[in-house]
Design an enzyme around this catalytic site. Structure first.
Site, PDB file in Angstrom:
ATOM      1  N   HIS A   1      -4.373  -6.149   2.599  1.00 55.72           N
ATOM      2  CA  HIS A   1      -5.077  -6.686   1.432  1.00 55.72           C
ATOM      3  C   HIS A   1      -4.802  -5.845   0.176  1.00 55.72           C
ATOM      4  O   HIS A   1      -4.389  -6.369  -0.858  1.00 55.72           O
ATOM      5  CB  HIS A   1      -6.583  -6.733   1.742  1.00 55.72           C
ATOM      6  CG  HIS A   1      -7.432  -7.256   0.635  1.00 55.72           C
ATOM      7  ND1 HIS A   1      -7.956  -8.525   0.636  1.00 55.72           N
ATOM      8  CD2 HIS A   1      -7.845  -6.700  -0.531  1.00 55.72           C
ATOM      9  CE1 HIS A   1      -8.649  -8.707  -0.463  1.00 55.72           C
ATOM     10  NE2 HIS A   1      -8.603  -7.612  -1.199  1.00 55.72           N
ATOM     11  N   GLU A   2      -5.024  -4.542   0.290  1.00 56.68           N
ATOM     12  CA  GLU A   2      -4.858  -3.698  -0.908  1.00 56.68           C
ATOM     13  C   GLU A   2      -3.395  -3.655  -1.333  1.00 56.68           C
ATOM     14  O   GLU A   2      -3.090  -3.652  -2.525  1.00 56.68           O
ATOM     15  CB  GLU A   2      -5.397  -2.281  -0.667  1.00 56.68           C
ATOM     16  CG  GLU A   2      -6.860  -2.216  -0.208  1.00 56.68           C
ATOM     17  CD  GLU A   2      -7.839  -3.004  -1.059  1.00 56.68           C
ATOM     18  OE1 GLU A   2      -7.581  -3.216  -2.254  1.00 56.68           O
ATOM     19  OE2 GLU A   2      -8.875  -3.446  -0.506  1.00 56.68           O
TER      20      GLU A   2
ATOM     21  N   GLY B   1     -14.931  -1.232   0.463  1.00 57.95           N
ATOM     22  CA  GLY B   1     -14.058  -1.049   1.621  1.00 57.95           C
ATOM     23  C   GLY B   1     -12.840  -0.234   1.222  1.00 57.95           C
ATOM     24  O   GLY B   1     -12.502   0.776   1.825  1.00 57.95           O
TER      25      GLY B   1
ATOM     26  N   MET C   1      -9.820   0.220  -2.458  1.00 56.21           N
ATOM     27  CA  MET C   1      -9.540  -0.141  -3.838  1.00 56.21           C
ATOM     28  C   MET C   1      -8.049  -0.043  -4.141  1.00 56.21           C
ATOM     29  O   MET C   1      -7.408   0.953  -3.830  1.00 56.21           O
ATOM     30  CB  MET C   1     -10.366   0.784  -4.761  1.00 56.21           C
ATOM     31  CG  MET C   1     -10.151   0.550  -6.228  1.00 56.21           C
ATOM     32  SD  MET C   1     -10.662  -1.118  -6.735  1.00 56.21           S
ATOM     33  CE  MET C   1      -9.548  -1.380  -8.104  1.00 56.21           C
ATOM     34  N   GLU C   2      -7.542  -1.098  -4.798  1.00 54.43           N
ATOM     35  CA  GLU C   2      -6.093  -1.272  -4.977  1.00 54.43           C
ATOM     36  C   GLU C   2      -5.504  -0.561  -6.195  1.00 54.43           C
ATOM     37  O   GLU C   2      -4.470  -0.995  -6.709  1.00 54.43           O
ATOM     38  CB  GLU C   2      -5.796  -2.771  -5.086  1.00 54.43           C
ATOM     39  CG  GLU C   2      -6.281  -3.448  -6.397  1.00 54.43           C
ATOM     40  CD  GLU C   2      -7.604  -4.174  -6.286  1.00 54.43           C
ATOM     41  OE1 GLU C   2      -8.412  -3.824  -5.402  1.00 54.43           O
ATOM     42  OE2 GLU C   2      -7.859  -5.097  -7.085  1.00 54.43           O
ATOM     43  N   ASN C   3      -6.104   0.536  -6.678  1.00 56.19           N
ATOM     44  CA  ASN C   3      -5.570   1.240  -7.855  1.00 56.19           C
ATOM     45  C   ASN C   3      -4.053   1.325  -7.802  1.00 56.19           C
ATOM     46  O   ASN C   3      -3.490   1.638  -6.765  1.00 56.19           O
ATOM     47  CB  ASN C   3      -6.109   2.669  -7.897  1.00 56.19           C
ATOM     48  CG  ASN C   3      -7.575   2.736  -7.599  1.00 56.19           C
ATOM     49  OD1 ASN C   3      -8.369   2.114  -8.274  1.00 56.19           O
ATOM     50  ND2 ASN C   3      -7.946   3.456  -6.550  1.00 56.19           N
TER      51      ASN C   3
ATOM     52  N   HIS D   1      -2.455  -6.753  -3.286  1.00 57.99           N
ATOM     53  CA  HIS D   1      -2.973  -6.742  -4.661  1.00 57.99           C
ATOM     54  C   HIS D   1      -1.935  -6.229  -5.660  1.00 57.99           C
ATOM     55  O   HIS D   1      -2.042  -6.504  -6.844  1.00 57.99           O
ATOM     56  CB  HIS D   1      -4.209  -5.847  -4.770  1.00 57.99           C
ATOM     57  CG  HIS D   1      -5.507  -6.569  -4.590  1.00 57.99           C
ATOM     58  ND1 HIS D   1      -5.798  -7.758  -5.208  1.00 57.99           N
ATOM     59  CD2 HIS D   1      -6.625  -6.245  -3.871  1.00 57.99           C
ATOM     60  CE1 HIS D   1      -7.031  -8.130  -4.876  1.00 57.99           C
ATOM     61  NE2 HIS D   1      -7.554  -7.249  -4.068  1.00 57.99           N
TER      62      HIS D   1
ATOM     63  N   GLU E   1      -9.170 -12.016  -5.946  1.00 60.72           N
ATOM     64  CA  GLU E   1      -9.742 -11.763  -4.624  1.00 60.72           C
ATOM     65  C   GLU E   1      -9.553 -12.931  -3.650  1.00 60.72           C
ATOM     66  O   GLU E   1      -9.127 -12.742  -2.526  1.00 60.72           O
ATOM     67  CB  GLU E   1     -11.216 -11.357  -4.738  1.00 60.72           C
ATOM     68  CG  GLU E   1     -11.429 -10.013  -5.425  1.00 60.72           C
ATOM     69  CD  GLU E   1     -10.646  -8.863  -4.787  1.00 60.72           C
ATOM     70  OE1 GLU E   1     -10.217  -8.986  -3.616  1.00 60.72           O
ATOM     71  OE2 GLU E   1     -10.439  -7.848  -5.477  1.00 60.72           O
TER      72      GLU E   1
ATOM     73  N   GLU F   1     -13.168  -0.011 -10.591  1.00 62.94           N
ATOM     74  CA  GLU F   1     -13.519  -1.432 -10.611  1.00 62.94           C
ATOM     75  C   GLU F   1     -15.007  -1.556 -10.296  1.00 62.94           C
ATOM     76  O   GLU F   1     -15.460  -0.938  -9.340  1.00 62.94           O
ATOM     77  CB  GLU F   1     -12.718  -2.226  -9.580  1.00 62.94           C
ATOM     78  CG  GLU F   1     -13.008  -3.718  -9.707  1.00 62.94           C
ATOM     79  CD  GLU F   1     -12.185  -4.593  -8.748  1.00 62.94           C
ATOM     80  OE1 GLU F   1     -11.370  -4.054  -7.978  1.00 62.94           O
ATOM     81  OE2 GLU F   1     -12.390  -5.786  -8.778  1.00 62.94           O
TER      82      GLU F   1
HETATM   83 ZN   LIG Z   1      -9.443  -7.196  -3.053  1.00 63.45          ZN
END
Ligand SMILES: [Zn+2]
Length: 871
Positions: free
Chosen positions: A303-304, A267, A269-271, A307, A326, A127
C-alpha cells in the site's frame, strides 16, 4: 508567542476552495534537534502567479515564532498578523525569500502529530496537518515544492538522521554534533515531509527496476529487531516488481527507506522516499507474528509503496479528495494481495468488513460521502467509508471498464496529472476519456452518503422458458442526512443455478442504472436459483426471498467463494432470527435440522484452499448478529446466539474432533498457504470443540499451545478458550504473559484477547488491565488493543448497566487531553447507538452529553461526539 489552533471548532467546506495565488518554488529547512527546544530555520522562495495580493496564510499549531524576515530583512510588525490559524502575511513583493525561525518541544508532543519523540528517537507524522506543528508554512496539499533538509544533533545519541530524497552531505561538527543534508528533487506537498533521527540499525537490500536502475532499499529498526524485517523487505521487492508488471510504474528516487516506530497513530505513512511504519506492519518472526500478521505486513508495505504514484506523484488538491489517493491505493493493494495469496478468501474478508463495519458507519450519524463536502477536523475522515467504500467504488469502475479499459484509464490519469494536485473529477475524466464512456451517473457514488438497497425478485415463465429478475434500488438515509438521492450505477454479477447445482446461466455483469429495472434470461428450462452480487460486485445491501434449501444449493455448488460464504452466513442469521422470535413469544426454542445437513457436505468436502474452508465453517460473530438483526434487543439476542452457537458446535461434534486431529497432524513449520490453511482449520475446529466438549477442547488447547511451532497456533489455542470459564484460559494467559512480557507487539495481542472475551467478568478484567505494568495509555497500539477492542465487544460495551459506556467515555476524556486523534477514533464506537433499545440509548445520550458539557474537548473529539448525539 505560542500558536494554539484548537480554539473554536469551525467547519470547512469544499465549496469555499480557492486555489493558491502563489507558488513556493523551493524550501530550505535547517533543523537543530533538541527534545525540549528544537529550532527550525525555514527559508521559502515565494513567487506570485498574478496581480492578486491577498494575504498569504502560513499555518502554525503549537509552535513559537522567534523571527521573520523577507529577503534577509526583519519584517515590520505591520506586515503580518498572528491569528489562531497561524501567520497572515499581508505585505510582500512579487517574488521574495521568506525566512521564518521558530521552536517547539518534541518531547512535550504527545499528540504524535508533527515532530515528536518515540522513546529515544525522533520521528514525524505530517499527514494531514502535522507540518504546521514543525514550522510556519502553507500546509495544504495543493502547494507543492522541492525540499532540502539539514538536520543537526548529537552524533552519539542520533547516529542515523534521515529525511526525504537523496543524502547529499554529511559533516562532523564541534562538540560531538553532526549534520546531514537531504535533497528531494520531486515537488511535494508538506504532508509528505518526514524526518527521523535515532540509534537505529540499518538492514540493506536492493532492487533493479525494469529500466535497469539500481535502487537501494534501507530498513531502519531498533538493533534488537534487526532480524525481524526480512518478510517486509521481500514484500517490498515483490510490490515494486508487481507495480511495474501491472501498471508499468517504476520507482523514481535512488533510495527507498522504511522506518519502524512503536508510538504511531496510524498504520504507516507514505512520505516520499522515507516511509514511516507502525512496528506492527514491519516486524515479524514465527514466534511473535501470526499468519494474518504476515499477510498484513505484505499488504501495508505494498500500500505505502503504491502511494509513490497514486498519492505522491499525483496528489490530492484538497483534503476533501482524500479518497482519490486512498480508495485507489487500497484497490491497488487488494489486487496485489490477490496476486500474493487467495483472492476468494481476501474477497470474503473485504465483504465482511464492508457489510459489518462500513455499512454501520454509513447508516450512523457519522455517515458521509466518500468525497465529503464539509468537515471540522480532517483527521476524522480517515474512515472505512473513504478507504474501503472508496476502494469498492474503484473496483466497480474496474468491473464496468474491464481490466484493459481500467489500465488504459490509469495510464491516462498518471500521464496527464504527473506532478499535479488533482480532484476525483480529474480521475474519472481520465477514465472516461480513455474509454470513451460517460461516467457522469457513476460519479454520484462520490457525492451520495449511505448504502444503496437493492431489492430483487424473480419470475420464471415455464411456458416461455423465460426468467426475469426485477431490481429496485433505494437508499435509507441516515439520521440527519437530508440530501436527495438519485439512482447510481450498480454492477450486479449474477449466476443462475439449478436445484442440482448445475449452471443454467454463467456469471455475467448486469448494469443496474434505474430505480426499477427488469432483466430477462431466455432458454431457462427450470426455476433457477439466482446467485446475486457474486464476488460482492457492489457495496450494496441486497435482498431476495430465498428459501433455506436455496441457500443450501448456493453453499454447496456456487463457483463463487463469496456466494458460498454469504449463503452460509445468511442461513445462520435467519435461523437465529427465527429462534429470537420464538424466545420473544415465550415459546420453546426449536431448531430446524436442515441448517446442519447443509453444512455436513462442506465438512466432508476436500478443498484446495483450506483457509476458504475454515471461513465457511466459522460462525458469524455476535457483533455480526447484532448488525444483521437490529430489531432484536441485545439481551435476548445474546441468549439466543449463545444457545445457537453451542447447539451448532454440538450437532457436528464428532466432525470437529476428526477435523482437528487431521489438520493438527498435518501442521508444518512454514508460512506457505497450505501450512496456514491447516493451522486455520485446526484452530476453527478447536473453537467448535471447546463449545461441544469443553474438557477435550481444553486439553487440546493446552497441548497445542505448549507444542506450538508459531504464534498462529498459540493464538488459536488462546482464542478457543477465550470465552470459556475453564481454568485452562487463566493458565494459557499466564504462560503467554511470562513468555512475551518484553515484546510489545505480542502484548498487544494479549490485551486485545481479554478485551474481546464474552465472559461475564470482562469489564472488570479490562478495568484491571488499564493499570497493568505493560499497558500505557500514551501508546496508540495499546489503546487500540485494549480499549478500542473493548468498544467493539458488542456484549460488554453495550452492557445493560451502562458500565461499558462509562468505562470508554472516561478514557476518551483522559486521552483527549494529549492525543485527540486517538480519542476521536475511540469515540466513534458510540456512533451506532441509535440502533439500540431505549434504555441503552438513554444511557449513551447522558454519558456523551456529559462529555460535551464538562470537558473542553479537542476539535477531533468534539466533532465525533457532537455529530453522534445531534438530532
Ligand atoms: Zn494510504
Amino acid at each position: 508567542m505560542m500558536i494554539d489552533a484548537a480554539v473554536t471548532p469551525q467547519a470547512i467546506h469544499l465549496k469555499d476552495y480557492v486555489a493558491p495565488h502563489y507558488e513556493v518554488v523551493k524550501v530550505d529547512l535547517d533543523i537543530t534537534l533538541d527534545p525540549k527546544s528544537t529550532k527550525v530555520i525555514n527559508k521559502m522562495q515565494f513567487k506570485m502567479h498574478g496581480k492578486d495580493k491577498s494575504p498569504i496564510l502560513l499555518h502554525a499549531d503549537s509552535i513559537v515564532l522567534d523571527e521573520i524576515l523577507i529577503d534577509g530583512k526583519i519584517l515590520d510588525k505591520n506586515a503580518y498578523q498572528l491569528t489562531d490559524k497561524g501567520l497572515e502575511l499581508s505585505e510582500y513583493p512579487d517574488k521574495f525569500e521568506l525566512t521564518v525561525v521558530n521552536h517547539f518541544s518534541p518531547e512535550a508532543n504527545k499528540a504524535l502529530s508533527g515532530l515528536y519523540m518515540s522513546k529515544d528517537m525522533y520521528c514525524t507524522q505530517c499527514e494531514s496537518q502535522g507540518f504546521r506543528r514543525i514550522t510556519f508554512y502553507p500546509d495544504r496539499p495543493d502547494v507543492l515544492s522541492t525540499f532540502t533538509t539539514t538536520i543537526r544533533a548529537s552524533e552519539k545519541e542520533y547516529p542515523v538522521m534521515l529525511s526525504n530524497g537523496n543524502p547529499i552531505e554529511h559533516k562532523k561538527l564541534d562538540g560531538g554534533m553532526h549534520q546531514v543534508t537531504w535533497k528531494d528533487p520531486f515537488k511535494k506537498p508538506s504532508y509528505l515531509f518526514a524526518l527521523v533521527a535515532g540509534p537505529l540499525a540499518e538492514v540493506k537490500d536492493s532492487f533493479q527496476t525494469k529500466s535497469g536502475r539500481n535502487i537501494e532499499l534501507a530498513f531502519y529498526v531498533r538493533p534488537e529487531d534487526k532480524n525481524r524485517c526480512g518478510h517486509a523487505i521481500e514484500a517490498l521487492k515483490k510490490a515494486m516488481k508487481w507495480d511495474e508488471d501491472t501498471y508499468g510504474l517504476e520507482y523514481d528516487l535512488d533510495i527507498y527507506m522504511v522506518v519502524a516506530v512503536s508510538d504511531f497513530n496510524m498504520g504507516a505513512m507514505e512520505n516520499k522516499g522515507l516511509n514511516i511504519f507502525n512496528t506492527k506492519y514491519i516486524l515479524a518472526d514465527p514466534q511473535t507474528a501470526t499468519d494474518k500478521d504476515y499477510q498484513l505486513i505484505e499488504a501495508v508495505i505494498g500500500h505505502e509503496y503504491f502511494h509513490n504514484w497514486s498519492g505522491n506523484r499525483v496528489t490530492c488538491r484538497d483534503w476533501f479528495q482524500l479518497s482519490l489517493k486512498e480508495g485507489l491505493t487500497v484497490f491497488r493493494e487488494q489486487q496485489f494481495s490477490d496476486y500474493c495469496g487467495s483472492p476468494g478468501v481476501n474477497r470474503i474478508e473485504q465483504a465482511n468488513l464492508m457489510q459489518t463495519r462500513q455499512f454501520a458507519e454509513d447508516s450512523s450519524p457519522l455517515s458521509h460521502p466518500i468525497r465529503p463536502e464539509t468537515y471540522i477536523e480532517i483527521n476524522n475522515f480517515y474512515t472505512l467509508t473513504v478507504y474501503e467504500k472508496g476502494c469498492e467504488v474503484i473496483r466497480m469502475l474496474h468491473t464496468l471498464l474491464g481490466d484493459k479499459g481500467f489500465k488504459n484509464g490509469m495510464k491516462t490519469y498518471f500521464e496527464r496529472h504527473d506532478g499535479q494536485a488533482v480532484t476525483t473529477e480529474d480521475f474519472l475524466k481520465a477514465h472516461a476519456d480513455a474509454n470513451e464512456k460517460d461516467l457522469s451517473q457513476f460519479s454520484r457514488w462520490y457525492r451520495q452518503a449511505g448504502t444503496p438497497n437493492v431489492q430483487v425478485t424473480g419470475h420464471w415463465n415455464a411456458q416461455a422458458n423465460k426468467y426475469q429478475l426485477h431490481t429496485k434500488q433505494s437508499y435509507r438515509p441516515a439520521v440527519g442526512d437530508k440530501t436527495p438521492k438519485e439512482p447510481v450505477v450498480i454492477p450486479m454479477k449474477v449466476e443462475l443455478l439449478a436445484d442440482d447445482g448445475s449452471v443454467l446461466f454463467k456469471e455475467s455483469v448486469l448494469e443496474i442504472t434505474k430505480e426499477d429495472q427488469t432483466f430477462t434470461f431466455d432458454g431457462i428450462k427450470e426455476r433457477p436459483i439466482p446467485a446475486l452480487f457474486s464476488d460482492f460486485s457492489a457495496p450494496v445491501k441486497f435482498s431476495y426471498p430465498y428459501h433455506n434449501h436455496e441457500y443450501g444449493v448456493m453453499l454447496k455448488h456456487s463457483s463463487d467463494p463469496f456466494t458460498r460464504w454469504n449463503a452460509a452466513q445468511k442461513m445462520i442469521i435467519e435461523t437465529i432470527e427465527h429462534l429470537a422470535k420464538q424466545r420473544t413469544n415465550k415459546k420453546a426454542m426449536l431448531l430446524d435440522s436442515e441448517v446442519f445437513s447443509d453444512f455436513e457436505p462442506v465438512v466432508a468436502e476436500s478443498f484446495d484452499d483450506l483457509n476458504f474452508k475454515a471461513l465457511l465453517l466459522t460462525l458469524p460473530t455476535f457483533g455480526v448478529a447484532t448488525q444483521a438483526l437490529p430489531n432484536v434487543t441485545q439481551t435476548v439476542l445474546w441468549e439466543v446466539y449463545d444457545y445457537f452457537t453451542k447447539f451448532f458446535s454440538a450437532k457436528l461434534c464428532d466432525d470437529w474432533k476428526v477435523l482437528y486431529a487431521e489438520h493438527y497432524a498435518a501442521r508444518k513449520d512454514d508460512i506457505s498457504q497450505s501450512a496456514s490453511g491447516n493451522r486455520q482449520m485446526a484452530n476453527v475446529s478447536l473453537g467448535h470443540l471447546m463449545r461441544c466438549d469443553e474438557n477435550a477442547g481444553a486439553e487440546q488447547a493446552l497441548n497445542q499451545y505448549q507444542n506450538a511451532y508459531n504464534m498462529t497456533e498459540k493464538m488459536g489455542a488462546l482464542n478457543a478458550v477465550n470465552n470459556s470459564h475453564h481454568e485452562v484460559r487463566k493458565q494459557l494467559l499466564e504462560l503467554f504473559l511470562e513468555e512475551y512480557q518484553s515484546n510489545e507487539l505480542a502484548m498487544d495481542k494479549w490485551f486485545a484477547l481479554q478485551a474481546s472475551s464474552t465472559r461475564d467478568d470482562t469489564i472488570d478484567q479490562v478495568k484491571n488491565l488499564l493499570s497493568h505494568k505493560n499497558f500505557s495509555i500514551q501508546n496508540p497500539n495499546k489503546v487500540y488493543a485494549l480499549l478500542n477492542t473493548f468498544a467493539h465487544n458488542e456484549r460488554h460495551f453495550h452492557a445493560e448497566s451502562g458500565e461499558g459506556y462509562q468505562l470508554v467515555a472516561d478514557n476518551i476524556a483522559t486521552i483527549d487531553k494529549f492525543n485527540p486523534q486517538v480519542a476521536a477514533r475511540l469515540a466513534s464506537a458510540f456512533s451506532t447507538w441509535r440502533r439500540l433499545d431505549e434504555s441503552r440509548q438513554a444511557k449513551v445520550k447522558v454519558i456523551l452529553k456529559r462529555l460535551l458539557d464538562e470537558q473542553k474537548l479537542s476539535n477531533d473529539t468534539f466533532e465525533i461526539i457532537s455529530k453522534t448525539v445531534s438530532d
